[in-house]
Structures are given as structure tokens and as C-alpha cells.
Design a protein around this motif. Structure first.
Motif, short mmCIF file in Angstrom:
data_model
loop_
_atom_site.label_atom_id
_atom_site.label_comp_id
_atom_site.label_asym_id
_atom_site.label_seq_id
_atom_site.Cartn_x
_atom_site.Cartn_y
_atom_site.Cartn_z
N ASN A 53 -7.00 -4.48 7.24
CA ASN A 53 -8.39 -4.95 7.21
C ASN A 53 -9.32 -3.85 6.73
OD1 ASN A 53 -7.79 -7.53 8.12
ND2 ASN A 53 -8.01 -6.99 10.27
N GLN A 54 -9.06 -2.61 7.14
CA GLN A 54 -9.89 -1.49 6.70
C GLN A 54 -9.77 -1.26 5.20
OE1 GLN A 54 -8.50 1.65 9.29
NE2 GLN A 54 -10.33 1.53 10.58
N ILE A 55 -8.54 -1.31 4.68
CA ILE A 55 -8.34 -1.12 3.25
C ILE A 55 -9.07 -2.21 2.47
CG2 ILE A 55 -6.64 -1.22 1.38
CD1 ILE A 55 -6.48 1.39 2.74
N ARG A 56 -8.95 -3.46 2.92
CA ARG A 56 -9.66 -4.56 2.25
C ARG A 56 -11.16 -4.30 2.25
NH1 ARG A 56 -6.92 -9.01 5.81
NH2 ARG A 56 -4.86 -9.26 4.89
N SER A 57 -11.70 -3.98 3.45
CA SER A 57 -13.15 -3.76 3.58
C SER A 57 -13.60 -2.58 2.74
CB SER A 57 -13.51 -3.50 5.05
OG SER A 57 -13.22 -4.60 5.85
N TYR A 58 -12.82 -1.52 2.77
CA TYR A 58 -13.18 -0.31 2.04
C TYR A 58 -13.27 -0.58 0.54
CZ TYR A 58 -12.94 4.43 0.14
OH TYR A 58 -13.20 5.57 -0.55
N LEU A 59 -12.25 -1.25 -0.01
CA LEU A 59 -12.24 -1.54 -1.45
C LEU A 59 -13.40 -2.45 -1.84
CD1 LEU A 59 -8.41 -2.04 -2.04
CD2 LEU A 59 -9.80 -0.04 -2.61
N SER A 60 -13.68 -3.44 -0.99
CA SER A 60 -14.78 -4.37 -1.26
C SER A 60 -16.12 -3.64 -1.20
CB SER A 60 -14.75 -5.51 -0.25
OG SER A 60 -15.86 -6.36 -0.42
N MET A 61 -16.32 -2.83 -0.15
CA MET A 61 -17.59 -2.12 0.00
C MET A 61 -17.76 -1.06 -1.07
SD MET A 61 -18.23 -1.83 4.12
CE MET A 61 -16.60 -1.21 4.56
N PHE A 81 0.83 -1.21 0.00
CA PHE A 81 0.00 0.00 0.00
C PHE A 81 0.87 1.26 0.00
CE2 PHE A 81 -3.39 -2.70 2.16
CZ PHE A 81 -4.14 -2.83 0.99
N LYS A 82 1.94 1.23 0.79
CA LYS A 82 2.82 2.39 0.87
C LYS A 82 3.48 2.69 -0.48
CE LYS A 82 3.94 2.30 5.80
NZ LYS A 82 4.98 2.04 6.82
N LYS A 83 3.83 1.63 -1.22
CA LYS A 83 4.52 1.81 -2.50
C LYS A 83 3.64 2.49 -3.53
CE LYS A 83 7.87 -1.95 -2.10
NZ LYS A 83 8.28 -3.29 -2.62
N THR A 84 2.32 2.45 -3.33
CA THR A 84 1.42 3.10 -4.28
C THR A 84 1.41 4.61 -4.09
OG1 THR A 84 -0.51 2.95 -2.81
CG2 THR A 84 -0.08 1.07 -4.26
N ASP A 85 2.07 5.10 -3.02
CA ASP A 85 2.06 6.53 -2.69
C ASP A 85 0.64 7.06 -2.55
OD1 ASP A 85 4.83 6.82 -2.63
OD2 ASP A 85 4.93 7.05 -4.80
N SER A 86 -0.23 6.23 -2.01
CA SER A 86 -1.62 6.62 -1.85
C SER A 86 -1.77 7.57 -0.68
CB SER A 86 -2.49 5.37 -1.61
OG SER A 86 -3.76 5.73 -1.16
N GLN A 87 -2.21 8.79 -0.98
CA GLN A 87 -2.45 9.76 0.09
C GLN A 87 -3.55 9.27 1.01
OE1 GLN A 87 -4.05 13.74 -0.91
NE2 GLN A 87 -2.20 14.56 0.05
N PHE A 88 -4.53 8.59 0.43
CA PHE A 88 -5.63 8.02 1.23
C PHE A 88 -5.07 7.07 2.28
CE2 PHE A 88 -8.85 4.91 2.23
CZ PHE A 88 -10.04 5.63 2.29
N PHE A 89 -4.19 6.15 1.85
CA PHE A 89 -3.62 5.19 2.78
C PHE A 89 -2.78 5.89 3.85
CE2 PHE A 89 0.17 2.84 4.07
CZ PHE A 89 -0.42 1.79 4.75
#
Length: 365
Positions: A268-276, A237-245
Motif C-alpha cells: 500500500n505504501q509503494i502504491r501511495s508513494y508512486l501515485s503521490m 517489487f523484489k525482482k526490480t532489485d529496488s534498494q528503496f523497496f
């Protein structure tokens, strides 16, 4: 991240007109393929005669793996260990260990390339029947309803290419390699029984040789394994340079100071968020009016979230209480939505607000 399936480690082997299967293993400093010796021929072949190939899924193209050396070749006990030049998917390969001390009737799984269709691997659910500690071999059988006989063909034809397939036992959702397939018992495979060779023969090449009867050892292994997977996902996740993350991770460090817990919750939150998010996007197209109202009601809360629920705190519990109160308010204003969606939608919105800094938690210095 679901890596732990037997098919992830399955390879196809071709050598001197023979086709078999093998299993990838990560050693201390290099990688290996463990297979049945007869898949390579009656005598030890030369390296250039061995072709090893791997698929990323059962219908993907095959990628070649180079053989560096033949470490073991025992035609009597029917096993071979090949050192390979393999750099891809290293994290995936470290998801399991080799193991011993298994019991009869234990559920196992193997995966390999059948003689009748050697362009696609197939997993097979089985159970252990018996084992020989003195000869380091064991016998497994297919579960009821499974068979090697198809379309009038003998079982040994159907199962032929499966020789060398890795046999795995699962504990705490983690696979442990216990051996490889050697041969189907009888040509017709009446009982769908298979003779197997134990990993005991190659244990000296590996640091960890797990005792499956040691419950505490297994629990510790699964905890370490889960932590390694979480850490790898955090890095991804960090390698994506995602400001959200990055924003989400900073808020969670306030809520959960323990770094291990913070990592697990963030993943777990990132997984849930993307799925939802995917589900919400789908339902928004099907029920546009309903989800338009959802977005309208949520947007009216934004200023309140920034001024009332965002805090600079001395203790994590202050932030957790604020987050809980906000989620309860979200649930109350979303009562017009189907009851089965209320929790998921409130959870989704909380994660999104944390990730875009609408909901902000900082530590008092």
C-alpha cells in the motif's frame, strides 16, 4: 493492482466462418476456454479450425492461443469447453473461481465481441432475471438504458458475437464466473434478455465451485485472494532489485512483525508513494515556488530525523510512536501548503525517508 474485471478473461473465437466470444478459466493443471457450442458450428469441429485470440486491452493487437483438445461439446445445451496451451498471465487467471447459488436481481457483468464490431470487446452491466436449477441455465437482462439495438439493426445482429461471453457476479470486489451467454431472446431483443448456460456443466474440471450463498466462504476467499495479490506484488517489487523497496521493507518488519500485515502495508505504501510522487512532480511544475519551499523546509529536518526519530527499539510501538511524532511535526511545518495536501505530503515524505534510510528503525538484539 486492479486485475479483477470481466474483460481480463475475454477471448474472441473464430471457427468455420463464425465469430463468437469465450472466457478463460484456470484449471488445476491446465487452462480452458468456456464458450457456446454454436460459436464453433453445428457439429464438433476439428481443432485446427478453431482460432482463439486475446487482447490485453480493448484496442491492443490480438494474440493467438492454441487449442489442445475439445473437452466438452454439447450442441443441445449449447456449451463447449476447450483445453488450451496458455502460459501468459497465470497470476491474473487465478483471480476468480466458478460459482453457483445466485439470486434473481443480482447484478452481473459480461464482456465479449459484438457482431457489429468484433475487433473490440465491450463489457455490459446486467442483472439476473431467473434461473433453472434442473436445466442449469439462467436468464439475464441489460440494465435500463442499455440496448442491443443500434442504428436500426436488429438486436441479434449487434449481440451475435457476444455468444460465449463469460457472465460474472462480483462479491467483495472479486469476480465469480457463473456461466456464459447463449443467445439473445428474440431477433429484435425487445427486452434485452439473454439466455445463459451455467458453469455447473463443467464444474468437475475445477477444484473450487464456490457457493455464493455461503457468506463466510466468500469472506475467506476474498482474504486469501487479497493475500495472493499482495504476495505477487511483493515478489514483483523484489525482482526490480529496488534498494528503496528493500530498505522500506526492512523498516516495516520492525514496525509490523507480522509478515502478512507487513506485506500489505508495504504494498500500500509503494502504491501511495508512486501515485503521490507523480502528483507532486506535476504540481511542482505548476507551482514551482510553493514546492521549492516545501523541499527547503523538509531538507532542514533531515538531521533531526536521523538523530531524534531514528531508533533501535525493543518493541514495535516505540518505532510507531516515533513515526507518529515525526508525521505530526511534518504536518506543522507544512501548514503553509493547501490544507488538502498536508496529510498526503507528510505521508509521502515519511515513506521516502524510510525508503532512503533517512528514517531508520532497527531491532535491539
Amino acid at each position: 493492482m486492479t486485475y479483477n474485471n470481466a474483460e481480463n478473461y475475454c477471448v474472441r473465437i473464430k471457427c468455420n466462418g463464425k465469430i463468437g466470444s469465450g472466457v478463460l478459466i484456470a484449471g488445476c493443471d491446465t487452462f480452458y476456454v468456456f464458450t457456446a457450442a454454436h460459436c464453433l458450428g453445428d457439429e464438433m469441429p476439428i481443432i485446427k479450425e478453431i482460432e482463439i485470440q486475446k487482447q490485453t486491452d480493448y484496442q491492443s493487437e490480438f494474440k493467438n492461443i492454441s487449442v489442445v483438445s475439445i473437452k466438452e461439446f454439447d450442441s443441445e445445451k449449447d456449451y463447449a469447453l476447450l483445453e488450451i496451451d496458455f502460459e501468459d498471465e497465470e497470476k491474473l487467471l487465478y483471480q476468480y473461481k466458478i460459482a453457483h447459488s445466485f439470486l434473481p436481481n443480482t447484478t452481473v457483468e459480461f464482456c465479449g465481441y459484438q457482431g457489429i464490431n468484433n475487433d473490440e470487446y465491450r463489457p455490459f452491466p446486467c442483472k439476473l432475471i431467473t434461473s433453472s436449477d434442473s436445466n442449469h441455465c439462467f436468464k439475464i437482462t441489460l440494465y435500463d438504458g442499455e440496448t442491443f439495438q443500434q442504428a436500426g439493426n436488429d438486436g441479434d445482429l449487434i449481440a451475435g458475437g457476444l455468444s460465449g461471453s463469460g457472465v460474472f457476479v462480483y462479491r467483495h470486489k472479486t469476480p465469480f464466473l457463473i456461466g456464459i451467454l447463449n443467445s439473445v431472446v428474440t431477433e429484435q431483443a425487445y427486452n434485452s434478455d439473454i439466455n445463459c448456460c451455467s458453469v455447473h456443466h463443467i464444474k468437475d474440471y475445477f477444484e473450487d465451485y464456490i457457493d455464493l450463498s455461503d457468506f463466510e466462504n466468500l469472506i475467506n476467499w476474498e482474504e486469501n485472494n487479497r493475500r495472493e495479490r499482495t504476495e505477487s506484488e511483493i515478489l514483483a517489487f523484489k525482482k526490480t532489485d529496488s534498494q528503496f523497496f528493500n530498505y522500506l521493507y526492512k523498516k516495516n518488519k520492525v514496525l509490523y512483525p507480522d509478515s502478512i500485515l507487513c506485506d500489505e502495508i508495504t504494498v500500500n505504501q509503494i502504491r501511495s508513494y508512486l501515485s503521490m510522487k507523480e502528483n507532486i512532480d506535476t504540481y511542482s511544475r505548476i507551482y514551482p515556488d510553493l514546492f521549492s519551499e516545501f523541499k527547503t523546509k523538509v531538507s532542514k529536518l533531515v538531521n533531526q530525523v536521523k538523530t531524534q526519530y531514528s531508533l533501535s527499539v525493543d518493541r514495535p510501538n516505540e518505532a510507531k510512536l516515533s513515526q507518529r511524532d515525526l508525521q505530526n511535526e511534518l504536518k506543522s511545518i507544512l501548514e503553509f501548503m493547501p490544507s488538502t495536501t498536508t496529510f498526503d505530503l507528510s505521508e509521502f515524505q515519511l515513506i521516502e525517508w524510510l525508503g532512503i534510510c533517512t528514517l531508520n528503525f532497527t531491532n535491539n538484539d
